[in-house]
Design an enzyme around this catalytic site. Sequence first.
Site, PDB file in Angstrom:
ATOM      1  N   TYR A  37      -3.939  -6.079  -1.744  1.00 22.69           N
ATOM      2  CA  TYR A  37      -2.599  -5.905  -1.159  1.00 22.69           C
ATOM      3  C   TYR A  37      -1.556  -6.607  -2.021  1.00 22.69           C
ATOM      4  O   TYR A  37      -0.571  -6.000  -2.461  1.00 22.69           O
ATOM      5  CB  TYR A  37      -2.587  -6.445   0.280  1.00 22.69           C
ATOM      6  CG  TYR A  37      -1.193  -6.567   0.834  1.00 22.69           C
ATOM      7  CD1 TYR A  37      -0.368  -5.450   0.939  1.00 22.69           C
ATOM      8  CD2 TYR A  37      -0.681  -7.808   1.231  1.00 22.69           C
ATOM      9  CE1 TYR A  37       0.933  -5.574   1.415  1.00 22.69           C
ATOM     10  CE2 TYR A  37       0.604  -7.922   1.714  1.00 22.69           C
ATOM     11  CZ  TYR A  37       1.415  -6.813   1.806  1.00 22.69           C
ATOM     12  OH  TYR A  37       2.693  -6.931   2.272  1.00 22.69           O
ATOM     13  N   GLY A  77       3.934   4.502  11.282  1.00 20.39           N
ATOM     14  CA  GLY A  77       5.237   4.441  11.954  1.00 20.39           C
ATOM     15  C   GLY A  77       5.288   5.370  13.163  1.00 20.39           C
ATOM     16  O   GLY A  77       4.416   6.230  13.339  1.00 20.39           O
ATOM     17  N   LYS A 107       1.514  -5.037  -4.589  1.00 20.99           N
ATOM     18  CA  LYS A 107       2.941  -5.387  -4.442  1.00 20.99           C
ATOM     19  C   LYS A 107       3.478  -5.965  -5.749  1.00 20.99           C
ATOM     20  O   LYS A 107       4.607  -5.678  -6.149  1.00 20.99           O
ATOM     21  CB  LYS A 107       3.119  -6.373  -3.288  1.00 20.99           C
ATOM     22  CG  LYS A 107       2.998  -5.712  -1.935  1.00 20.99           C
ATOM     23  CD  LYS A 107       4.180  -4.774  -1.708  1.00 20.99           C
ATOM     24  CE  LYS A 107       4.189  -4.159  -0.353  1.00 20.99           C
ATOM     25  NZ  LYS A 107       5.376  -3.349  -0.095  1.00 20.99           N
ATOM     26  N   TYR A 109       7.481  -0.980  11.491  1.00 22.72           N
ATOM     27  CA  TYR A 109       7.979  -2.191  12.176  1.00 22.72           C
ATOM     28  C   TYR A 109       9.215  -2.766  11.485  1.00 22.72           C
ATOM     29  O   TYR A 109      10.290  -2.856  12.080  1.00 22.72           O
ATOM     30  CB  TYR A 109       6.833  -3.205  12.229  1.00 22.72           C
ATOM     31  CG  TYR A 109       7.203  -4.563  12.768  1.00 22.72           C
ATOM     32  CD1 TYR A 109       7.945  -4.702  13.942  1.00 22.72           C
ATOM     33  CD2 TYR A 109       6.778  -5.719  12.107  1.00 22.72           C
ATOM     34  CE1 TYR A 109       8.259  -5.955  14.438  1.00 22.72           C
ATOM     35  CE2 TYR A 109       7.092  -6.978  12.602  1.00 22.72           C
ATOM     36  CZ  TYR A 109       7.838  -7.090  13.761  1.00 22.72           C
ATOM     37  OH  TYR A 109       8.149  -8.336  14.243  1.00 22.72           O
ATOM     38  N   ILE A 110       9.085  -3.143  10.215  1.00 24.79           N
ATOM     39  CA  ILE A 110      10.231  -3.785   9.557  1.00 24.79           C
ATOM     40  C   ILE A 110      11.292  -2.747   9.192  1.00 24.79           C
ATOM     41  O   ILE A 110      12.493  -2.964   9.373  1.00 24.79           O
ATOM     42  CB  ILE A 110       9.763  -4.608   8.333  1.00 24.79           C
ATOM     43  CG1 ILE A 110       8.798  -5.693   8.822  1.00 24.79           C
ATOM     44  CG2 ILE A 110      10.960  -5.229   7.610  1.00 24.79           C
ATOM     45  CD1 ILE A 110       8.113  -6.483   7.741  1.00 24.79           C
ATOM     46  N   ASN A 128      -1.351   4.548  -2.331  1.00 27.38           N
ATOM     47  CA  ASN A 128      -0.190   4.544  -1.439  1.00 27.38           C
ATOM     48  C   ASN A 128       0.909   3.599  -1.939  1.00 27.38           C
ATOM     49  O   ASN A 128       2.076   3.971  -2.022  1.00 27.38           O
ATOM     50  CB  ASN A 128      -0.627   4.134  -0.033  1.00 27.38           C
ATOM     51  CG  ASN A 128       0.503   4.272   0.970  1.00 27.38           C
ATOM     52  OD1 ASN A 128       0.793   5.363   1.444  1.00 27.38           O
ATOM     53  ND2 ASN A 128       1.187   3.183   1.255  1.00 27.38           N
TER      54      ASN A 128
HETATM   55  N1  UFG Z   1      -4.625 -16.386  12.854  1.00 28.02           N
HETATM   56  C1  UFG Z   1      -5.511 -16.877  13.800  1.00 28.02           C
HETATM   57  N2  UFG Z   1      -5.982 -16.020  14.744  1.00 28.02           N
HETATM   58  C2  UFG Z   1      -5.601 -14.697  14.801  1.00 28.02           C
HETATM   59  C3  UFG Z   1      -4.697 -14.218  13.833  1.00 28.02           C
HETATM   60  C4  UFG Z   1      -4.241 -15.089  12.861  1.00 28.02           C
HETATM   61  O1  UFG Z   1      -5.885 -18.057  13.774  1.00 28.02           O
HETATM   62  O2  UFG Z   1      -6.087 -13.982  15.683  1.00 28.02           O
HETATM   63  C5  UFG Z   1      -4.127 -17.301  11.809  1.00 28.02           C
HETATM   64  C6  UFG Z   1      -4.525 -16.874  10.406  1.00 28.02           C
HETATM   65  O3  UFG Z   1      -5.789 -17.366  10.066  1.00 28.02           O
HETATM   66  C7  UFG Z   1      -3.390 -17.487   9.581  1.00 28.02           C
HETATM   67  C8  UFG Z   1      -2.183 -17.431  10.528  1.00 28.02           C
HETATM   68  O4  UFG Z   1      -2.717 -17.275  11.826  1.00 28.02           O
HETATM   69  O5  UFG Z   1      -3.680 -18.805   9.292  1.00 28.02           O
HETATM   70  C9  UFG Z   1      -1.273 -16.254  10.254  1.00 28.02           C
HETATM   71  O6  UFG Z   1      -2.063 -15.083  10.142  1.00 28.02           O
HETATM   72  P1  UFG Z   1      -1.459 -13.619  10.196  1.00 28.02           P
HETATM   73  O7  UFG Z   1      -2.607 -12.674  10.189  1.00 28.02           O
HETATM   74  O8  UFG Z   1      -0.477 -13.520  11.296  1.00 28.02           O
HETATM   75  O9  UFG Z   1      -0.623 -13.511   8.845  1.00 28.02           O
HETATM   76  P2  UFG Z   1      -1.046 -13.846   7.328  1.00 28.02           P
HETATM   77  O10 UFG Z   1      -0.482 -15.206   7.027  1.00 28.02           O
HETATM   78  O11 UFG Z   1      -2.476 -13.660   7.070  1.00 28.02           O
HETATM   79  O12 UFG Z   1      -0.339 -12.684   6.522  1.00 28.02           O
HETATM   80  C10 UFG Z   1       1.027 -12.470   6.527  1.00 28.02           C
HETATM   81  C11 UFG Z   1       1.288 -10.988   6.334  1.00 28.02           C
HETATM   82  C12 UFG Z   1       0.873 -10.532   4.980  1.00 28.02           C
HETATM   83  C13 UFG Z   1       1.490 -11.420   3.937  1.00 28.02           C
HETATM   84  C14 UFG Z   1       1.206 -12.874   4.203  1.00 28.02           C
HETATM   85  C15 UFG Z   1       1.917 -13.730   3.231  1.00 28.02           C
HETATM   86  O13 UFG Z   1       0.604 -10.241   7.303  1.00 28.02           O
HETATM   87  O14 UFG Z   1       1.272  -9.213   4.805  1.00 28.02           O
HETATM   88  O15 UFG Z   1       1.628 -13.189   5.507  1.00 28.02           O
HETATM   89  O16 UFG Z   1       2.002 -15.031   3.640  1.00 28.02           O
HETATM   90  F1  UFG Z   1       0.971 -11.137   2.737  1.00 28.02           F
END
Ligand code: UFG
Length: 328
Positions: free
Chosen positions: A148, A39, A152, A14-15, A99
Amino acid sequence: MFNLKVCVIGGAGYIGSHAVYELIRDGHEVVVIDNLSTGLREMVHKDAKFYLGDITKKGELSSIFKKECEKKPFDVVMHFAAKLIVPESLDQPLEYYHNNVEGVRIMLEVMTEFNIKNVVFSSTAAVYGEPVKNICEEEDPTIPVNPYGETKLASEKLIKWVCKKYNMNYCIFRYFNVAGADETLEIGLKKDNLTHLIPVAIQAALGLREKMIIFGDDYDTRDGSCIRDYIHVSDLAYAHVLGAKYIYENNKSLLVNLGSNKGFTVKEVVKEVEKYIKVPYEIGPRRPGDPAQIVASNKKAKEILGWEPKRGLSDMIKSDMEFRKKNS
Ligand code: UFG
């Protein structure tokens, strides 16, 4: 204006695929290496050269480097080839270390053997763990709370030590929440079992899933749902072009956050999607491991690279929605 020869490892993801598009738009020569584990070959820009290869296998990486560097050595190597799902990392710590960390170690070893001096690395806000301040700055403590983030941070440290020893330059970017699709809609986030908020909300809105769950609305935030810093993938990708040019030209390393200084709650994101289509959702329990708020200061990226996001939340939502309509 100068042109770099850039090796993009993970350039079918993606990125990575968006970084390839931005590099090509800026006039650089791009070679993509990807094992296609997540990918997609179709995401690789037609003007980039593609090799199927796995960086955890040194022989594969060395033979590609040999072939390419005989003609003209890479000026910069970019690394996007990481596993990145937080809950999956808790379940598969061995695979994540192999990985993400061993992959970086082998990449660096091969880079030293071919005397390649510049590396651009995708890191994450997850290295900060539970942020100690409302707005994260690069000097804040790094205490990851999941494998994760640990992999990193370990990779960041390894890169720094190797760069010191071999007089190399690194550009480490710590990403926050990335969303959206390239304006051509040729590439975007395409995979099974999406978990990220924006594509999940859009899938629910488009009827591609029954509903979405808001994970908790009892956090100590303005509306009870979690606050995150959302960045358009094309803004993020363009930062890589700036970062590569900066370390190459100045013979200097840097580590910066790529964020927006602004946070949106989950409910605000859902409301923004609802400006276009209604989102069927329910409030559910908190998701384990979610900090209440993560927002980045982008002061350093602005000062050093002159970078700041050009697109906002509505651009991320519109482009992801268009991409999903086109590809469903
Ligand atoms: N969320 C929901 N419902 C969903 C999916 C997400 O409420 O179906 C909420 C999560 O609880 C969170 C927010 O939306 O509060 C964002 O969640 P994401 O899963 O979109 O992203 P994250 O913040 O968990 O994680 C992202 C990246 C990681 C990175 C992180 C750092 O995916 O790789 O940000 O901030 F480490």
